[in-house]
Design an enzyme around this catalytic site. Structure first.
Site, PDB file in Angstrom:
ATOM      1  N   GLU A 297       0.797  -1.227   0.000  1.00 35.84           N
ATOM      2  CA  GLU A 297       0.000   0.000   0.000  1.00 35.84           C
ATOM      3  C   GLU A 297       0.833   1.282   0.000  1.00 35.84           C
ATOM      4  OE1 GLU A 297       0.327  -2.274   2.408  1.00 35.84           O
ATOM      5  OE2 GLU A 297       0.203  -1.428   4.425  1.00 35.84           O
ATOM      6  N   HIS A 321      -8.067  -3.959  -1.300  1.00 34.14           N
ATOM      7  CA  HIS A 321      -7.336  -4.056  -0.035  1.00 34.14           C
ATOM      8  C   HIS A 321      -6.259  -2.967   0.061  1.00 34.14           C
ATOM      9  CE1 HIS A 321      -5.431  -6.316   3.348  1.00 34.14           C
ATOM     10  NE2 HIS A 321      -4.346  -5.730   2.870  1.00 34.14           N
ATOM     11  N   GLU A 322      -5.431  -2.874  -0.938  1.00 35.19           N
ATOM     12  CA  GLU A 322      -4.331  -1.889  -0.862  1.00 35.19           C
ATOM     13  C   GLU A 322      -4.881  -0.464  -0.834  1.00 35.19           C
ATOM     14  OE1 GLU A 322      -1.851  -3.313   0.059  1.00 35.19           O
ATOM     15  OE2 GLU A 322      -2.233  -5.321  -0.743  1.00 35.19           O
ATOM     16  N   HIS A 325      -6.017   0.587   2.585  1.00 33.48           N
ATOM     17  CA  HIS A 325      -4.923   1.005   3.468  1.00 33.48           C
ATOM     18  C   HIS A 325      -4.712   2.528   3.448  1.00 33.48           C
ATOM     19  CE1 HIS A 325      -3.133  -2.534   5.259  1.00 33.48           C
ATOM     20  NE2 HIS A 325      -2.945  -3.146   4.111  1.00 33.48           N
ATOM     21  N   GLU A 344      -4.008  -4.384   9.313  1.00 32.76           N
ATOM     22  CA  GLU A 344      -4.494  -5.401   8.367  1.00 32.76           C
ATOM     23  C   GLU A 344      -5.923  -5.879   8.639  1.00 32.76           C
ATOM     24  OE1 GLU A 344      -3.084  -5.815   5.644  1.00 32.76           O
ATOM     25  OE2 GLU A 344      -1.081  -5.001   6.050  1.00 32.76           O
ATOM     26  N   ASP A 399       7.825  -9.974  10.822  1.00 28.09           N
ATOM     27  CA  ASP A 399       7.256 -10.816   9.784  1.00 28.09           C
ATOM     28  C   ASP A 399       6.458 -11.989  10.375  1.00 28.09           C
ATOM     29  OD1 ASP A 399       7.276 -10.731   6.993  1.00 28.09           O
ATOM     30  OD2 ASP A 399       8.463 -12.571   6.915  1.00 28.09           O
ATOM     31  N   TYR A 407      -5.043 -10.529   9.835  1.00 27.55           N
ATOM     32  CA  TYR A 407      -5.910 -10.193   8.702  1.00 27.55           C
ATOM     33  C   TYR A 407      -7.364 -10.618   8.945  1.00 27.55           C
ATOM     34  CZ  TYR A 407      -1.844  -9.131   5.749  1.00 27.55           C
ATOM     35  OH  TYR A 407      -0.710  -8.565   5.228  1.00 27.55           O
TER      36      TYR A 407
HETATM   37  N1  BES Z   1       0.874  -4.416   3.857  1.00 26.74           N
HETATM   38  C1  BES Z   1       0.657  -5.710   3.324  1.00 26.74           C
HETATM   39  C2  BES Z   1       1.915  -6.383   2.888  1.00 26.74           C
HETATM   40  C3  BES Z   1       2.960  -6.583   3.967  1.00 26.74           C
HETATM   41  C4  BES Z   1       2.612  -6.857   5.280  1.00 26.74           C
HETATM   42  C5  BES Z   1       4.287  -6.508   3.650  1.00 26.74           C
HETATM   43  C6  BES Z   1       3.602  -7.023   6.245  1.00 26.74           C
HETATM   44  C7  BES Z   1       5.265  -6.677   4.604  1.00 26.74           C
HETATM   45  C8  BES Z   1       4.920  -6.931   5.914  1.00 26.74           C
HETATM   46  C9  BES Z   1      -0.333  -5.688   2.169  1.00 26.74           C
HETATM   47  O1  BES Z   1      -1.328  -4.742   2.314  1.00 26.74           O
HETATM   48  C10 BES Z   1      -1.011  -7.012   2.121  1.00 26.74           C
HETATM   49  O2  BES Z   1      -1.642  -7.354   3.073  1.00 26.74           O
HETATM   50  N2  BES Z   1      -0.887  -7.738   1.035  1.00 26.74           N
HETATM   51  C11 BES Z   1      -1.507  -9.038   0.859  1.00 26.74           C
HETATM   52  C12 BES Z   1      -2.726  -8.953   0.010  1.00 26.74           C
HETATM   53  C13 BES Z   1      -4.022  -8.810   0.722  1.00 26.74           C
HETATM   54  C14 BES Z   1      -5.168  -8.877  -0.269  1.00 26.74           C
HETATM   55  C15 BES Z   1      -4.257  -9.769   1.847  1.00 26.74           C
HETATM   56  C16 BES Z   1      -0.529  -9.912   0.115  1.00 26.74           C
HETATM   57  O3  BES Z   1       0.465  -9.388  -0.387  1.00 26.74           O
HETATM   58  O4  BES Z   1      -0.757 -11.106   0.013  1.00 26.74           O
HETATM   59 ZN    ZN Z   2      -2.670  -5.227   3.841  1.00 26.78          ZN
END
Ligand code: BES
Ligand code: ZN
Length: 629
Positions: A297, A321-322, A325, A344, A399, A407
């Site tokens: 995002e 989703h993005e 954010h 999230e 992480d 989520y």
């Molecule tokens: N912000 C996240 C990606 C992220 C989270 C990167 C934690 C590094 C550390 C992003 O918004 C995200 O959640 N992406 C998901 C997709 C979403 C539809 C669940 C993904 O990349 O799978």
């Molecule tokens: Zn996200």
């Protein structure tokens, strides 16, 4: 002395109702304000001490060298010094520090500590003069800086020019910029980036201006460090609306723009539900397929995987989703990574609301049901301590908190509140949450206090129906978690049952099935024989699917159950796609198959150098890979 109520947005709104919000922000950030409470809470993932000295604005000046795979230049920090005796401490990881000066060009004494292990990096401590207000750090990144992935032309869509992108979240920005790398600390910023001829540079900024091979950027809203992002490659843009555009390599741009046809409608849906979009433009950049996530995002410009380009808009929930954010995460940010669910969980809830608004209840319900299915699956494997929303991540890589708990359990909590209090009150509550905390970073405790004040205490009878502390601090999935049922899924479940009872695959009525139904179908096929798999493939051509979600779900089933005809497709997929969410289950499936460990390791050996460091880190562990061995 610490004042009880910080000079936050809310306070200023009451006392200075006529000033424009941007002026308020400047006032709130001024040196006279005592640091907000979240700046006093230690962040276990940063060495910064923001309550003493913090950066409020940074200026980035970098030259990109694609041959050496390094960026060199400087960052200048403008400081707020609440403790005049304290040094300025920034996070770094794999950076070479070349010199540190103040605004007059005078050298400042600095010390770069030893590497603190794992993800921590090396704190850089800078001694400040009595009057120092700005600090300029001259530095270079290294080819192994984890945030940056430098791609060869062969790894891009058009295969003509190399490509670079950065991924800051959660704590990787410190590997390309020396800064206070904590989501509690917000900065405005500007940048000047020099790139080779024929390449375009974009950033997560509100303003961009190109001049020759240099591009300048500006972000006038205070953002946390993980939201500073850059990409550089052979790029072009197509407008979707006055404020929305899609960016991609020329060979992919048309397909990308068609898929995101509804982008402006999505932004409008979100504005209608949750208040104004406060960032100016909203663009989406499609990266090469090695991007380790589905989407990121980055403000004003979401970075996205090209694997959502299915040709039928069936995977655009990821963009919803993005986009969401821009409210939950970028406007109101988790103060530490243990509050990640505030980013999230809220975002998944908003995403579901956008999908319902733009694509209808049926689609939204199916997507929620699939999410809950994934959550229940994941909960079976997670240790109890990792099943709580307010997870303890001390001494752990942030992480580790990136699970379906933050989520989907987070979103289910908000859906439960909505179910009990009704949509109208829920929407009002959320809107106030965003409006009154715009451009702030907040903890779970702050949220809980706000929830109590604005929702729970307004109706004690209803409040008694939600066990908030169990939702936030308890294990597993609370019994009152709303799981919607989908008519379209009933049809699928019946089809699975009849296939299992030997109805031939080509007799199943799948005429109007959509992607989410196919995903439900595949999730229902347990331990098929190779003959059954051949029959399914014959009837539905899964191995040739152009839909990455369907294909990856199918490939995992195929390899687990010894259907060799999918092997070549699996190899190709693993050699081209770097999205961790797909890679992990696929490698797990290979591992679980006969002779799987050797096979998985042999594929990984060939594919590893094509993956981003984030995916490498996860897979090295899964596959027992020792770099250099
Ligand atoms: N912000 C996240 C990606 C992220 C989270 C990167 C934690 C590094 C550390 C992003 O918004 C995200 O959640 N992406 C998901 C997709 C979403 C539809 C669940 C993904 O990349 O799978
Ligand atoms: Zn996200």
């Amino acid at each position: 002395m610490v004042r009880k109520e910080p000079c936050g947005y809310k306070f200023c709104m009451r006392t200075l109702p006529l000033l424009a919000p941007c002026l308020l922000l400047v006032a709130c950030q001024g040196t006279n304000a005592s640091p907000a409470p979240w700046l006093q809470t230690p962040d276990p993932h940063s060495f910064a001490r923001p309550a003493q000295v913090r950066s409020k604005h940074l200026t980035l000046n970098l030259t990109l060298d694609f041959e050496a795979k390094v960026a060199t230049g400087s960052v200048t920090h403008e400081l707020i010094r609440d403790d005049k005796t304290a040094p300025f401490v920034v996070d770094t990881n794999e950076l070479s520090i070349l010199g540190v000066t103040d605004e007059a060009g005078q050298d400042l004494a600095w010390d770069l500590a030893e590497d603190q292990g794992e993800w921590r990096g090396r704190p850089l401590t800078i001694e400040l003069g009595e009057k120092t207000e700005k600090v300029l750090i001259q530095y270079a990144t290294s080819p192994v800086s984890e945030a940056m992935q430098w791609l060869a032309p062969e790894q891009t869509h058009d295969k003509e020019k190399p490509f670079l992108f950065t991924q800051g979240q959660a704590i990787l920005t410190r590997s390309w910029i020396p800064l206070q790398d904590s989501p509690a600390i917000r900065v405005t910023w500007d940048a000047r980036i020099k790139a080779p001829e024929g390449m375009s540079t974009v950033m997560s900024a509100q303003w961009r201006k190109r001049r020759g091979t240099s591009t300048r950027f500006k972000m006038t809203r205070p953002v946390p460090s993980y939201l500073i992002a850059l990409a550089c490659g052979r790029l072009t843009a197509l407008p979707i609306s006055g404020r929305c555009a899609v960016w991609a390599e020329p060979g992919m741009i048309q397909r990308a723009a068609t898929e995101l046809d509804d982008l402006e409608r999505m932004v409008q849906a979100c504005e209608e539900l949750f208040g104004p979009y406060r960032w100016g433009r909203y663009d989406v950049l499609f990266l090469p397929p090695s991007f380790p996530f589905g989407g990121m995002e980055n403000p004003c410009m979401t970075f996205a995987t090209p694997t959502i380009l299915a040709g039928d808009k069936s995977l655009v929930a990821l963009i919803a989703h993005e986009l969401a954010h821009s409210w939950s995460g970028n406007l109101v940010t988790n103060a530490t990574w243990r509050d990640f669910w505030l980013n999230e969980g809220f975002t998944v809830y908003l995403e579901q609301r956008i999908m319902e608004h733009v694509y209808g209840v049926d689609r939204a319900v199916m997507e929620i049901a699939l999410g809950m299915q994934g959550l229940q699956q994941e909960l079976k494997e997670l240790p109890e301590a990792d099943q709580v929303l307010h997870i303890d991540l001390t001494d752990r890589n942030p992480d580790d908190g990136m699970t379906a708990v933050a989520y989907d359990k987070g979103a289910a909590f908000l859906r439960r509140l909505e179910q009990v209090f009704g949509r109208e009150r829920m929407d009002k509550f959320l809107r106030e949450w965003f409006d009154e905390h715009a451009f702030q970073s907040l903890t779970t405790d702050t949220f809980l206090a706000f929830l109590d004040e604005r929702l729970l205490s307004t109706d004690e009878k209803l409040a008694a129906k939600v066990n908030v502390s169990n939702w936030v601090k308890g294990y597993g999935l609370p019994d009152d978690a709303p799981i919607p049922t989908s008519e379209r899924f009933h049809a699928v479940d019946a089809a699975v049952a009849s296939f299992v009872a030997n109805t031939p695959a080509n007799e199943i009525d799948t005429v109007d099935w959509v992607t989410q139904q196919w995903l439900r179908f595949l999730s229902g096929i347990k331990s098929p024989t190779p003959e059954q798999l051949a029959e399914l493939d014959e009837a539905f051509a899964f191995t040739r699917s152009g839909n990455s979600e369907i294909l990856s779900a199918w490939l995992a089933i195929a390899v687990r159950n010894g259907y060799a005809k999918a092997d070549a497709r699996l190899d190709l997929f693993l050699m081209t796609v770097g999205r961790r969410k797909f890679l992990v289950p696929l490698y797990q499936a290979v591992l679980a198959s006969e002779g799987g460990k050797e096979r998985a390791q042999s594929i990984y050996k060939r594919a590893r150098m094509r993956y981003h460091a984030i995916s490498q880190r996860t897979l090295d562990e899964l596959l027992d890979y020792k770099p250099g061995a």
